[in-house]
Design an enzyme around this catalytic site. Structure first.
Site, PDB file in Angstrom:
ATOM      1  N   ARG A 153     -41.928  55.806 -23.770  1.00 21.66           N
ATOM      2  CA  ARG A 153     -41.209  55.228 -24.842  1.00 21.66           C
ATOM      3  C   ARG A 153     -41.780  53.856 -25.156  1.00 21.66           C
ATOM      4  NH1 ARG A 153     -35.149  55.671 -25.045  1.00 21.66           N
ATOM      5  NH2 ARG A 153     -35.533  53.863 -23.391  1.00 21.66           N
ATOM      6  N   ILE A 154     -41.581  52.917 -24.029  1.00 19.87           N
ATOM      7  CA  ILE A 154     -41.900  51.685 -24.303  1.00 19.87           C
ATOM      8  C   ILE A 154     -43.359  51.311 -24.468  1.00 19.87           C
ATOM      9  CG2 ILE A 154     -41.716  49.326 -23.269  1.00 19.87           C
ATOM     10  CD1 ILE A 154     -38.993  50.321 -21.987  1.00 19.87           C
ATOM     11  N   ASP A 173     -52.551  56.338 -18.551  1.00 20.77           N
ATOM     12  CA  ASP A 173     -51.175  56.985 -18.010  1.00 20.77           C
ATOM     13  C   ASP A 173     -51.574  58.127 -17.315  1.00 20.77           C
ATOM     14  OD1 ASP A 173     -48.749  58.675 -17.940  1.00 20.77           O
ATOM     15  OD2 ASP A 173     -47.970  57.217 -19.489  1.00 20.77           O
ATOM     16  N   PRO A 205     -42.877  53.225 -14.566  1.00 19.08           N
ATOM     17  CA  PRO A 205     -41.861  53.087 -13.623  1.00 19.08           C
ATOM     18  C   PRO A 205     -42.561  52.868 -12.213  1.00 19.08           C
ATOM     19  CG  PRO A 205     -42.144  55.452 -14.069  1.00 19.08           C
ATOM     20  CD  PRO A 205     -43.210  54.530 -14.934  1.00 19.08           C
ATOM     21  N   ASN A 210     -47.676  53.925  -7.252  1.00 21.63           N
ATOM     22  CA  ASN A 210     -48.089  52.818  -7.737  1.00 21.63           C
ATOM     23  C   ASN A 210     -47.577  51.355  -7.357  1.00 21.63           C
ATOM     24  OD1 ASN A 210     -45.719  52.478  -9.034  1.00 21.63           O
ATOM     25  ND2 ASN A 210     -46.218  53.496 -10.838  1.00 21.63           N
ATOM     26  N   ALA A 232     -42.122  45.883 -16.665  1.00 17.85           N
ATOM     27  CA  ALA A 232     -41.645  47.045 -16.125  1.00 17.85           C
ATOM     28  C   ALA A 232     -40.903  46.732 -14.735  1.00 17.85           C
ATOM     29  CB  ALA A 232     -42.981  47.983 -15.964  1.00 17.85           C
ATOM     30  N   ARG A 233     -41.360  46.705 -13.649  1.00 25.94           N
ATOM     31  CA  ARG A 233     -40.938  46.296 -12.416  1.00 25.94           C
ATOM     32  C   ARG A 233     -41.879  45.652 -11.559  1.00 25.94           C
ATOM     33  NH1 ARG A 233     -37.052  47.775 -14.616  1.00 25.94           N
ATOM     34  NH2 ARG A 233     -35.782  49.123 -13.964  1.00 25.94           N
ATOM     35  N   ASP A 257     -41.633  39.349 -16.743  1.00 29.27           N
ATOM     36  CA  ASP A 257     -40.157  39.511 -17.026  1.00 29.27           C
ATOM     37  C   ASP A 257     -39.233  40.185 -15.771  1.00 29.27           C
ATOM     38  OD1 ASP A 257     -37.601  39.426 -18.455  1.00 29.27           O
ATOM     39  OD2 ASP A 257     -37.649  41.415 -18.553  1.00 29.27           O
ATOM     40  N   GLU A 262     -36.293  40.370  -6.868  1.00 25.80           N
ATOM     41  CA  GLU A 262     -35.609  39.840  -7.579  1.00 25.80           C
ATOM     42  C   GLU A 262     -34.172  40.052  -7.794  1.00 25.80           C
ATOM     43  OE1 GLU A 262     -37.144  41.449 -11.247  1.00 25.80           O
ATOM     44  OE2 GLU A 262     -35.360  42.495 -11.673  1.00 25.80           O
TER      45      GLU A 262
HETATM   46  P1  NAI Z   1     -40.685  56.354 -19.944  1.00 23.21           P
HETATM   47  O1  NAI Z   1     -40.138  57.467 -18.793  1.00 23.21           O
HETATM   48  O2  NAI Z   1     -40.561  56.630 -21.217  1.00 23.21           O
HETATM   49  O3  NAI Z   1     -42.391  56.000 -19.631  1.00 23.21           O
HETATM   50  C1  NAI Z   1     -43.029  55.851 -18.451  1.00 23.21           C
HETATM   51  C2  NAI Z   1     -44.494  56.221 -18.433  1.00 23.21           C
HETATM   52  O4  NAI Z   1     -45.171  55.753 -17.252  1.00 23.21           O
HETATM   53  C3  NAI Z   1     -44.621  57.645 -18.679  1.00 23.21           C
HETATM   54  O5  NAI Z   1     -45.650  58.126 -19.675  1.00 23.21           O
HETATM   55  C4  NAI Z   1     -45.200  58.063 -17.371  1.00 23.21           C
HETATM   56  O6  NAI Z   1     -46.199  59.112 -17.135  1.00 23.21           O
HETATM   57  C5  NAI Z   1     -46.023  56.669 -17.020  1.00 23.21           C
HETATM   58  N1  NAI Z   1     -46.372  56.695 -15.576  1.00 23.21           N
HETATM   59  C6  NAI Z   1     -45.514  57.125 -14.450  1.00 23.21           C
HETATM   60  N2  NAI Z   1     -46.342  56.593 -13.340  1.00 23.21           N
HETATM   61  C7  NAI Z   1     -47.387  56.002 -13.842  1.00 23.21           C
HETATM   62  C8  NAI Z   1     -48.632  55.518 -13.217  1.00 23.21           C
HETATM   63  N3  NAI Z   1     -48.491  55.498 -11.647  1.00 23.21           N
HETATM   64  N4  NAI Z   1     -49.753  54.821 -13.831  1.00 23.21           N
HETATM   65  C9  NAI Z   1     -49.514  54.976 -15.159  1.00 23.21           C
HETATM   66  N5  NAI Z   1     -48.304  55.520 -15.876  1.00 23.21           N
HETATM   67  C10 NAI Z   1     -47.454  56.123 -15.171  1.00 23.21           C
HETATM   68  O7  NAI Z   1     -40.220  55.039 -19.655  1.00 23.21           O
HETATM   69  P2  NAI Z   1     -39.897  53.801 -20.629  1.00 23.21           P
HETATM   70  O8  NAI Z   1     -38.392  53.747 -21.220  1.00 23.21           O
HETATM   71  O9  NAI Z   1     -41.076  53.660 -21.525  1.00 23.21           O
HETATM   72  O10 NAI Z   1     -39.716  52.440 -19.540  1.00 23.21           O
HETATM   73  C11 NAI Z   1     -41.019  52.121 -18.800  1.00 23.21           C
HETATM   74  C12 NAI Z   1     -40.604  51.002 -17.748  1.00 23.21           C
HETATM   75  O11 NAI Z   1     -40.121  49.964 -18.241  1.00 23.21           O
HETATM   76  C13 NAI Z   1     -39.323  51.335 -16.764  1.00 23.21           C
HETATM   77  O12 NAI Z   1     -39.704  52.310 -15.890  1.00 23.21           O
HETATM   78  C14 NAI Z   1     -38.700  50.422 -16.446  1.00 23.21           C
HETATM   79  O13 NAI Z   1     -39.414  50.099 -15.248  1.00 23.21           O
HETATM   80  C15 NAI Z   1     -38.966  49.265 -17.457  1.00 23.21           C
HETATM   81  N6  NAI Z   1     -38.106  48.803 -18.187  1.00 23.21           N
HETATM   82  C16 NAI Z   1     -37.746  47.261 -18.106  1.00 23.21           C
HETATM   83  C17 NAI Z   1     -36.822  46.906 -18.808  1.00 23.21           C
HETATM   84  C18 NAI Z   1     -36.576  45.165 -18.800  1.00 23.21           C
HETATM   85  O14 NAI Z   1     -35.465  44.895 -19.259  1.00 23.21           O
HETATM   86  N7  NAI Z   1     -37.591  44.450 -18.263  1.00 23.21           N
HETATM   87  C19 NAI Z   1     -35.677  47.714 -19.486  1.00 23.21           C
HETATM   88  C20 NAI Z   1     -36.046  48.771 -19.435  1.00 23.21           C
HETATM   89  C21 NAI Z   1     -36.930  49.482 -18.649  1.00 23.21           C
END
Ligand code: NAI
Length: 328
Positions: A153-154, A173, A205, A210, A232-233, A257, A262
């Site tokens: 999504r992001i 991905d 994630p 990873n 992300a993380r 970020d 942390e």
């Molecule tokens: P999402 O679940 O919609 O998308 C995650 C994507 O990462 C998926 O397409 C998945 O296939 C892919 N993925 C999984 N493992 C992978 C890997 N080893 N290599 C490459 N791609 C891989 O999640 P969304 O909503 O897009 O969020 C992404 C990340 O953003 C979250 O997991 C979270 O860690 C982080 N996040 C950070 C925030 C902040 O305030 N800084 C707030 C919300 C989310």
């Protein structure tokens, strides 16, 4: 119906809870503290509790279950702080409250722009009336290849946002997304990502597979002057390798970020404390690294969404309706 809300923040959440509580006909007990064994009694008479990221292990869930709680909702996307299995065993339902991807995606683009334009140095200089130019020449996105890792999504929203800037976009991905391919954005291997990208932005994630995906080896394969953005993380990047990459000049800048270890630091005022995160102190000190405290999500829309949807979920549960927020 009654809901006990824990960690209710007075400065941004309280007024929203009061408004939505009234609109939805929910009586609220608002507690500023994290849920614990002592304040669990506040939940007596509420079937639902509403929490944030505090840990909910089996023992604590049991105390709430003993107080009659049957539904635990978290005002976050992630729910790994709740022992979902134990909750199920105790007959409790767990729910979350996902918010939209735009806040984090906007923030990632902001960090990309800040990093390629050396904004940290510029702001530091203007603050002390140093209006010199040397050392703050930036780069233009139209000349750069931006690599997006994680096209969920992001990541996809970041790609859409960046498509107006004229940069070349590439993606990686584990699972390719049709929407991304239709937009003409090529998926590449990680090896190609390291080789081609001038800017790498992380949106995957953190998983067992990873952890430290950006480490010494990966950095060695990247382009000279590469810029790395992480919303992300923290665990996706080996902080020590990142520091070495910046010290050697291999990495041209970073926008972080999130950082490793942390937890327990962010969201508290630690200005008089000696902290036990050396990597964070070093990274903060570099003129070409912008650090923020895991707040890319933190917008008006996000806060309103989590407050509203966590209460809507409680209402669905109490009224026995289909609940889109329930963690299955
Ligand atoms: P999402 O679940 O919609 O998308 C995650 C994507 O990462 C998926 O397409 C998945 O296939 C892919 N993925 C999984 N493992 C992978 C890997 N080893 N290599 C490459 N791609 C891989 O999640 P969304 O909503 O897009 O969020 C992404 C990340 O953003 C979250 O997991 C979270 O860690 C982080 N996040 C950070 C925030 C902040 O305030 N800084 C707030 C919300 C989310």
């Amino acid at each position: 119906m009654k809901v006990t809300v824990y960690n209710c923040r007075a400065f941004d959440e309280k007024a929203l809870f009061e408004r939505y509580g009234k609109e939805l006909g929910i009586e609220l007990v608002l507690c500023p503290d994290a849920p614990d064994q002592e304040n669990a009694a506040l939940a007596k008479g509420s079937e639902c509790i509403d929490i944030i990221t505090s840990k909910m292990p089996k023992e604590l869930l049991k105390v709430f279950a003993d107080n009659g709680v049957k539904y635990v909702t978290t005002r976050t996307i992630g729910y790994d702080h709740i022992d979902v299995k134990a909750a199920k065993e105790l007959g409790m339902i767990v729910a979350n409250a996902p918010y939209g991807p735009c806040g984090v995606a906007d923030y990632a683009v902001m960090l990309i722009l800040m990093t390629i334009r050396k904004m940290k140095r510029i702001l530091e200089r203007t603050n002390i009336q140093d209006y010199s130019l040397q050392g703050i020449q930036g780069r233009e996105l139209k000349d750069l290849t931006v690599g997006v890792i994680g096209t969920g999504r992001i990541g996809r929203t970041v790609l859409t946002n960046l498509s107006g800037f004229g940069c070349r976009l590439i993606a990686y991905d584990l699972y390719e997304n049709e929407e991304v391919k239709k937009a003409g954005i090529p998926y590449v291997t990680l090896e190609e990502m390291w080789k081609q990208a001038d800017v790498i932005t992380l949106h995957a994630p953190l998983t067992d597979d990873n952890y430290h995906m950006i480490g010494k080896d990966a950095i060695h394969k990247m382009k000279d002057g590469v810029m790395i953005i992480n919303t992300a993380r923290g665990g996706l990047i080996d902080s020590e390798a990142l520091i070495q990459g910046i010290e050697s000049g291999k990495i041209g800048g970073a926008g972080l970020d999130v950082v490793e270890n942390e937890f327990g630091l962010y969201y508290y005022d630690h200005k008089s404390d000696i902290l036990n995160n050396r990597e964070l102190a070093i990274l903060r000190g570099f003129p070409n690294v912008t650090v923020s405290h895991h707040m890319a999500f933190y917008t008006d829309d996000c806060v309103e969404t989590v407050v509203r949807d966590s209460l809507l979920g409680c209402k669905c549960f109490t009224e026995g309706k289909e609940n889109p927020w329930e963690v299955k």
